[in-house]
Motif scaffolding. Structure first.
Motif, PDB file in Angstrom:
ATOM      1  N   ALA A  22       4.761  -0.025  -5.850  1.00 56.99           N
ATOM      2  CA  ALA A  22       5.208  -0.483  -4.429  1.00 56.99           C
ATOM      3  C   ALA A  22       4.341  -1.237  -3.554  1.00 56.99           C
ATOM      4  CB  ALA A  22       5.340   1.022  -3.897  1.00 56.99           C
ATOM      5  N   PRO A  23       5.141  -2.317  -2.744  1.00 52.94           N
ATOM      6  CA  PRO A  23       4.373  -3.066  -1.799  1.00 52.94           C
ATOM      7  C   PRO A  23       3.930  -2.464  -0.740  1.00 52.94           C
ATOM      8  CG  PRO A  23       6.859  -3.294  -1.562  1.00 52.94           C
ATOM      9  CD  PRO A  23       6.661  -2.592  -2.884  1.00 52.94           C
ATOM     10  N   LEU A  24       2.793  -2.674  -0.435  1.00 51.10           N
ATOM     11  CA  LEU A  24       1.843  -1.858   0.827  1.00 51.10           C
ATOM     12  C   LEU A  24       2.020  -2.883   1.999  1.00 51.10           C
ATOM     13  CD1 LEU A  24      -0.562  -0.322  -1.438  1.00 51.10           C
ATOM     14  CD2 LEU A  24       1.295   0.717  -0.552  1.00 51.10           C
ATOM     15  N   PHE A  25       1.090  -4.170   1.728  1.00 50.16           N
ATOM     16  CA  PHE A  25       1.045  -5.052   2.957  1.00 50.16           C
ATOM     17  C   PHE A  25       1.273  -6.557   2.423  1.00 50.16           C
ATOM     18  CE2 PHE A  25      -2.657  -2.017   3.761  1.00 50.16           C
ATOM     19  CZ  PHE A  25      -2.132  -1.112   4.556  1.00 50.16           C
ATOM     20  N   LYS A  26       1.220  -7.451   3.286  1.00 52.54           N
ATOM     21  CA  LYS A  26       1.079  -8.872   3.314  1.00 52.54           C
ATOM     22  C   LYS A  26      -0.139  -8.921   3.938  1.00 52.54           C
ATOM     23  CE  LYS A  26       5.190 -11.085   2.333  1.00 52.54           C
ATOM     24  NZ  LYS A  26       4.999 -11.831   1.145  1.00 52.54           N
ATOM     25  N   TYR A  27      -1.363  -9.555   3.382  1.00 51.53           N
ATOM     26  CA  TYR A  27      -2.624  -9.637   4.061  1.00 51.53           C
ATOM     27  C   TYR A  27      -3.253 -11.129   4.059  1.00 51.53           C
ATOM     28  CZ  TYR A  27      -7.230  -8.339   5.027  1.00 51.53           C
ATOM     29  OH  TYR A  27      -8.517  -8.375   5.877  1.00 51.53           O
ATOM     30  N   PHE A  39      -8.468  -5.807   7.225  1.00 49.40           N
ATOM     31  CA  PHE A  39      -8.760  -5.617   8.718  1.00 49.40           C
ATOM     32  C   PHE A  39      -7.314  -5.531   9.115  1.00 49.40           C
ATOM     33  CE2 PHE A  39     -13.045  -7.818   7.846  1.00 49.40           C
ATOM     34  CZ  PHE A  39     -13.660  -7.027   8.760  1.00 49.40           C
ATOM     35  N   LYS A  40      -7.021  -4.558  10.421  1.00 50.08           N
ATOM     36  CA  LYS A  40      -5.638  -4.214  10.791  1.00 50.08           C
ATOM     37  C   LYS A  40      -5.170  -5.693  11.512  1.00 50.08           C
ATOM     38  CE  LYS A  40      -6.276   0.720  11.418  1.00 50.08           C
ATOM     39  NZ  LYS A  40      -6.184   1.765  12.161  1.00 50.08           N
ATOM     40  N   GLU A  41      -6.237  -6.312  12.121  1.00 48.69           N
ATOM     41  CA  GLU A  41      -5.540  -7.661  12.649  1.00 48.69           C
ATOM     42  C   GLU A  41      -5.105  -8.743  11.853  1.00 48.69           C
ATOM     43  OE1 GLU A  41     -10.004  -9.358  13.823  1.00 48.69           O
ATOM     44  OE2 GLU A  41      -8.748  -7.910  15.208  1.00 48.69           O
ATOM     45  N   ARG A  42      -5.573  -8.651  10.450  1.00 50.05           N
ATOM     46  CA  ARG A  42      -5.061  -9.618   9.430  1.00 50.05           C
ATOM     47  C   ARG A  42      -3.807  -9.050   8.753  1.00 50.05           C
ATOM     48  NH1 ARG A  42     -10.084 -12.059   6.537  1.00 50.05           N
ATOM     49  NH2 ARG A  42     -11.421 -12.943   8.356  1.00 50.05           N
ATOM     50  N   ILE A  43      -3.160  -8.061   9.002  1.00 53.25           N
ATOM     51  CA  ILE A  43      -2.311  -7.584   7.985  1.00 53.25           C
ATOM     52  C   ILE A  43      -0.947  -8.262   8.779  1.00 53.25           C
ATOM     53  CG2 ILE A  43      -0.772  -5.661   7.556  1.00 53.25           C
ATOM     54  CD1 ILE A  43      -3.038  -3.934   7.621  1.00 53.25           C
ATOM     55  N   SER A  44      -0.209  -9.024   8.139  1.00 55.79           N
ATOM     56  CA  SER A  44       0.869  -9.914   8.559  1.00 55.79           C
ATOM     57  C   SER A  44       2.186  -8.921   8.441  1.00 55.79           C
ATOM     58  CB  SER A  44       1.140 -11.171   7.978  1.00 55.79           C
ATOM     59  OG  SER A  44       1.105 -10.957   6.867  1.00 55.79           O
ATOM     60  N   GLN A  45       2.383  -8.218   7.439  1.00 56.73           N
ATOM     61  CA  GLN A  45       3.414  -7.200   7.193  1.00 56.73           C
ATOM     62  C   GLN A  45       3.039  -5.881   6.657  1.00 56.73           C
ATOM     63  OE1 GLN A  45       6.222  -9.665   4.826  1.00 56.73           O
ATOM     64  NE2 GLN A  45       7.774  -8.774   6.050  1.00 56.73           N
ATOM     65  N   ASP A  46       3.602  -4.844   7.345  1.00 59.13           N
ATOM     66  CA  ASP A  46       3.079  -3.665   6.791  1.00 59.13           C
ATOM     67  C   ASP A  46       4.258  -2.841   6.187  1.00 59.13           C
ATOM     68  OD1 ASP A  46       1.823  -0.888   6.560  1.00 59.13           O
ATOM     69  OD2 ASP A  46       1.164  -1.090   8.441  1.00 59.13           O
ATOM     70  N   PHE A  47       4.179  -2.294   5.237  1.00 65.21           N
ATOM     71  CA  PHE A  47       5.380  -1.598   4.636  1.00 65.21           C
ATOM     72  C   PHE A  47       5.272  -0.176   4.217  1.00 65.21           C
ATOM     73  CE2 PHE A  47       5.568  -5.912   2.378  1.00 65.21           C
ATOM     74  CZ  PHE A  47       6.526  -6.547   2.972  1.00 65.21           C
ATOM     75  N   THR A  48       4.215   0.229   4.851  1.00 71.31           N
ATOM     76  CA  THR A  48       3.880   1.909   4.724  1.00 71.31           C
ATOM     77  C   THR A  48       4.396   2.459   6.226  1.00 71.31           C
ATOM     78  OG1 THR A  48       1.570   1.516   5.818  1.00 71.31           O
ATOM     79  CG2 THR A  48       1.807   1.383   3.600  1.00 71.31           C
ATOM     80  N   SER A  49       4.763   3.751   5.984  1.00 71.34           N
ATOM     81  CA  SER A  49       5.160   4.429   7.194  1.00 71.34           C
ATOM     82  C   SER A  49       4.192   5.298   7.825  1.00 71.34           C
ATOM     83  CB  SER A  49       6.562   5.158   6.929  1.00 71.34           C
ATOM     84  OG  SER A  49       6.086   6.096   5.938  1.00 71.34           O
ATOM     85  N   LYS A  74     -10.663   0.714   4.727  1.00 68.92           N
ATOM     86  CA  LYS A  74     -11.455   0.892   3.685  1.00 68.92           C
ATOM     87  C   LYS A  74     -10.753   1.191   2.342  1.00 68.92           C
ATOM     88  CE  LYS A  74     -15.968   1.049   2.531  1.00 68.92           C
ATOM     89  NZ  LYS A  74     -17.176   0.550   2.651  1.00 68.92           N
ATOM     90  N   ILE A  75     -10.409   0.286   1.395  1.00 67.62           N
ATOM     91  CA  ILE A  75      -9.738   0.274  -0.231  1.00 67.62           C
ATOM     92  C   ILE A  75     -10.568   1.407  -0.893  1.00 67.62           C
ATOM     93  CG2 ILE A  75      -8.388  -0.510  -1.892  1.00 67.62           C
ATOM     94  CD1 ILE A  75      -7.186  -1.315   0.933  1.00 67.62           C
ATOM     95  N   ILE A  76      -9.734   2.233  -1.650  1.00 66.75           N
ATOM     96  CA  ILE A  76     -10.173   3.261  -2.462  1.00 66.75           C
ATOM     97  C   ILE A  76     -10.162   2.535  -3.795  1.00 66.75           C
ATOM     98  CG2 ILE A  76     -10.292   5.549  -3.656  1.00 66.75           C
ATOM     99  CD1 ILE A  76      -8.754   6.604  -0.919  1.00 66.75           C
ATOM    100  N   GLY A  77     -11.306   2.494  -4.574  1.00 65.90           N
ATOM    101  CA  GLY A  77     -11.530   1.504  -5.735  1.00 65.90           C
ATOM    102  C   GLY A  77     -10.213   2.101  -6.577  1.00 65.90           C
ATOM    103  N   GLY A  78      -9.627   0.949  -7.250  1.00 72.23           N
ATOM    104  CA  GLY A  78      -8.829   1.072  -8.160  1.00 72.23           C
ATOM    105  C   GLY A  78      -7.340   1.601  -7.700  1.00 72.23           C
ATOM    106  N   LYS A  79      -6.921   1.723  -6.238  1.00 70.71           N
ATOM    107  CA  LYS A  79      -5.850   2.334  -6.176  1.00 70.71           C
ATOM    108  C   LYS A  79      -4.786   1.328  -5.630  1.00 70.71           C
ATOM    109  CE  LYS A  79      -6.952   6.713  -5.732  1.00 70.71           C
ATOM    110  NZ  LYS A  79      -6.416   8.039  -5.976  1.00 70.71           N
ATOM    111  N   VAL A  80      -5.115  -0.054  -5.599  1.00 71.84           N
ATOM    112  CA  VAL A  80      -4.338  -1.138  -5.074  1.00 71.84           C
ATOM    113  C   VAL A  80      -4.595  -2.426  -6.120  1.00 71.84           C
ATOM    114  CG1 VAL A  80      -4.111  -0.542  -2.557  1.00 71.84           C
ATOM    115  CG2 VAL A  80      -5.952  -2.115  -3.229  1.00 71.84           C
ATOM    116  N   THR A  81      -3.636  -3.211  -6.058  1.00 67.81           N
ATOM    117  CA  THR A  81      -3.668  -4.486  -6.945  1.00 67.81           C
ATOM    118  C   THR A  81      -3.081  -5.413  -5.943  1.00 67.81           C
ATOM    119  OG1 THR A  81      -1.621  -4.278  -7.826  1.00 67.81           O
ATOM    120  CG2 THR A  81      -3.388  -3.340  -9.066  1.00 67.81           C
ATOM    121  N   PHE A  82      -3.381  -6.775  -6.062  1.00 67.80           N
ATOM    122  CA  PHE A  82      -3.118  -7.643  -5.233  1.00 67.80           C
ATOM    123  C   PHE A  82      -2.623  -9.234  -5.856  1.00 67.80           C
ATOM    124  CE2 PHE A  82      -7.444  -8.612  -4.909  1.00 67.80           C
ATOM    125  CZ  PHE A  82      -7.855  -9.861  -4.788  1.00 67.80           C
ATOM    126  N   LYS A  83      -1.796  -9.767  -5.373  1.00 70.23           N
ATOM    127  CA  LYS A  83      -1.490 -11.067  -6.028  1.00 70.23           C
ATOM    128  C   LYS A  83      -1.573 -12.266  -5.060  1.00 70.23           C
ATOM    129  CE  LYS A  83       1.781  -9.406  -9.766  1.00 70.23           C
ATOM    130  NZ  LYS A  83       2.947  -9.599 -10.209  1.00 70.23           N
TER     131      LYS A  83
END
Length: 83
Positions: A22-27, A39-49, A74-83
């Motif tokens: 599922a998409p989480l952020f555009k960062y 960093f919260k100020e660098r998140i351009s789109q947030d898909f989480t509720s 702070k990202i937990i290791g292995g919980k997210v992927t990015f492209k």
């Protein structure tokens, strides 16, 4: 300590949950390294509720923290992927 650059990089990456894709952020990420913090100020789109919880599978993927004086996830290791 120095704060992160507010404007930040212009290149954006899409961040997804590694479990359900599922998409989480555009960062706006700088550099080529692994994704350790957002960093919260660098998140351009947030898909989480709800903060740090995947909207699809309800798994936590990060923890809220203050890094260099700025609020971040702070990202937990292995919980997210990015492209």
């Amino acid at each position: 300590m120095a704060k992160p650059n507010k404007k930040g990089p212009t290149k954006t990456v899409d961040i997804f949950c590694s479990g359900c894709k599922a998409p989480l952020f555009k960062y706006r990420k700088g550099g080529k390294g692994a994704l350790v913090k957002c960093f919260k100020e660098r998140i351009s789109q947030d898909f989480t509720s709800q903060a740090c919880i995947c909207p699809n599978c309800s798994r936590p993927f990060a923890r809220e923290a203050i890094i260099r004086g700025a609020p971040a996830y702070k990202i937990i290791g292995g919980k997210v992927t990015f492209k």
